[in-house]
Design an enzyme around this catalytic site. Sequence first.
Site, PDB file in Angstrom:
ATOM      1  N   ASP A 122      21.058 -20.449 -35.111  1.00  0.00           N
ATOM      2  CA  ASP A 122      20.445 -21.621 -35.742  1.00  0.00           C
ATOM      3  C   ASP A 122      21.264 -21.985 -36.981  1.00  0.00           C
ATOM      4  O   ASP A 122      21.119 -21.389 -38.041  1.00  0.00           O
ATOM      5  CB  ASP A 122      18.999 -21.289 -36.115  1.00  0.00           C
ATOM      6  CG  ASP A 122      18.262 -22.449 -36.768  1.00  0.00           C
ATOM      7  OD1 ASP A 122      18.921 -23.419 -37.185  1.00  0.00           O
ATOM      8  OD2 ASP A 122      17.025 -22.367 -36.890  1.00  0.00           O
ATOM      9  N   LYS A 156      20.445 -31.422 -40.039  1.00  0.00           N
ATOM     10  CA  LYS A 156      20.602 -31.583 -41.486  1.00  0.00           C
ATOM     11  C   LYS A 156      21.891 -32.320 -41.857  1.00  0.00           C
ATOM     12  O   LYS A 156      21.980 -33.528 -41.660  1.00  0.00           O
ATOM     13  CB  LYS A 156      20.464 -30.237 -42.199  1.00  0.00           C
ATOM     14  CG  LYS A 156      19.001 -29.765 -42.264  1.00  0.00           C
ATOM     15  CD  LYS A 156      18.816 -28.615 -43.194  1.00  0.00           C
ATOM     16  CE  LYS A 156      17.367 -28.154 -43.273  1.00  0.00           C
ATOM     17  NZ  LYS A 156      16.517 -29.065 -44.053  1.00  0.00           N
TER      18      LYS A 156
END
Length: 515
Positions: A341, A372
């Site tokens: 991740d 992000k």
Amino acid sequence: MASRLLRSSYSGSLRAVSTASTVRPAAVSAVHQFSNRRQFTASSSKMASSFYKDWEPEGPTVKTEIPGPKAKEAIKELDEVFDTRSLNMLTDYHKSVGNYIADPDGNVLLDVYAQIASIPIGYNNPVLQDAARSSDMVNSIINRPALGNFPPTDWASVLKTGILKVAPKGLNQVFTAMAGSDANETAYKAAFMWRRQKERGGPQVEFTAEEMESAMINQSPGASSLSILSFKSAFHGRLFGSLSTTRSKPIHKLDIPAFDWPQATFPLLKYPLEEHAEENAAAEQAALDEVEHLIKNYHIPPAAVIIEPIQSEGGDNHASPAFFRGLRAITKKHGVLLIVDEVQTGVGATGKFWAHEHWDLQDPPDMVTFSKKAQTAGYYFGNPELRPNKPYRQFNTWMGDPARALLFKAIIGEIERLGLVEHTARVGDYLYGKLEGLAQKYPGQFANLRGKGQGTFIAFDNPRRDEFLARAKKFGVNIGGSGQSAVRLRPMLIFEEKHADILVDALEKIVKSFQ
């Protein structure tokens, strides 16, 4: 995720100045009472961005308490239609620029939180503004496609020249998604379908009538009895599958039904690392032993293990490259997929484009999720067997967003043109050295300093963390926390040594204000 400060934290003794004051990185100025308010001033020469001409302000400026009168009025109006209880700072994005975030009252703060680690190359970046005005972007915005059914004619080119241009080594395909939680959720689905396909005998084997009928009532064998193994203190999102692998705070999980999936201990390292090498190695080995035990014995077999290179929401918890190499070896040994991740750690913040590059893996992860700073989302993979054997099994209307993929392409171009990954590695070393000096000067205030050699992805613990974060705004800095006591630094990739000096100066002032 967002700062957990309450609006009441900005009242009373923490009130900032109401008359104009400018915070500068030079020597601390006189602190005095003026109209029953504290006023902090300092001075410095003008400092422009090294990357873009006439872009950034000279430095932070604090004119009012935060939130100020205009912000309070706007927050009151917003609260009538939108929950504002997690609000950190009402922002004027038209006036935010570069490394600086602005509010409606004219306060301009050095932003080392960056929308929870999501702004890569500065607010109102001129190159991204040009990309936003392009005909390709306009076309993608107003003619948003259902990508699985109606992909644009240039979608392959957009992917190859953007998202896939920076694909992790060994991974040459991508499934695009909407957000980090979505990226992890779809990666889990890919892992489950891959595992059942193997157990069934291969992609050519058809589903049985029993499988199809039982799936419709959420029963086995159609609904498989498989799990995803995650780690204590992990954060992987807030959807149903991703939330079951999130272990950072109860508030994220309360009242939500969860899967009975396993969790292993993430090794809790002691700092300084060089003084606790033997203890830390033992903690990492114990964690690896626990992972292997759970893979072999957990009553719902794991199809995959998911892990963050640095546990970000859970407190900025690190582990050594040797630990991650050991984890990769265990997953390979037992035929379990490894999902990394990189939602928060990816896109340059650690001084590598992908944080797992620090591990020097012999075999790459099976999937790497991202979002992000990429401003888009999805997961990379290399094994063609991770594509489901039939269409519509991994599918939704949007399956990502071409407009955001184009934005990431422009971001990648600037990162490469300006050498921002290497830049971040260098500035991170500079900043870490400055913080080491503060840690020595103020024992206990910058405890467990961590992130050495990890770019600007740096954190430390403070015994009064929440108050520390609230006071930071008084000194011209927007900063965030993680875990129970960590202050985490998440600057943008255009953060320079001169910004580090401003930050370090402000951090010292915060500590002094407690004395």
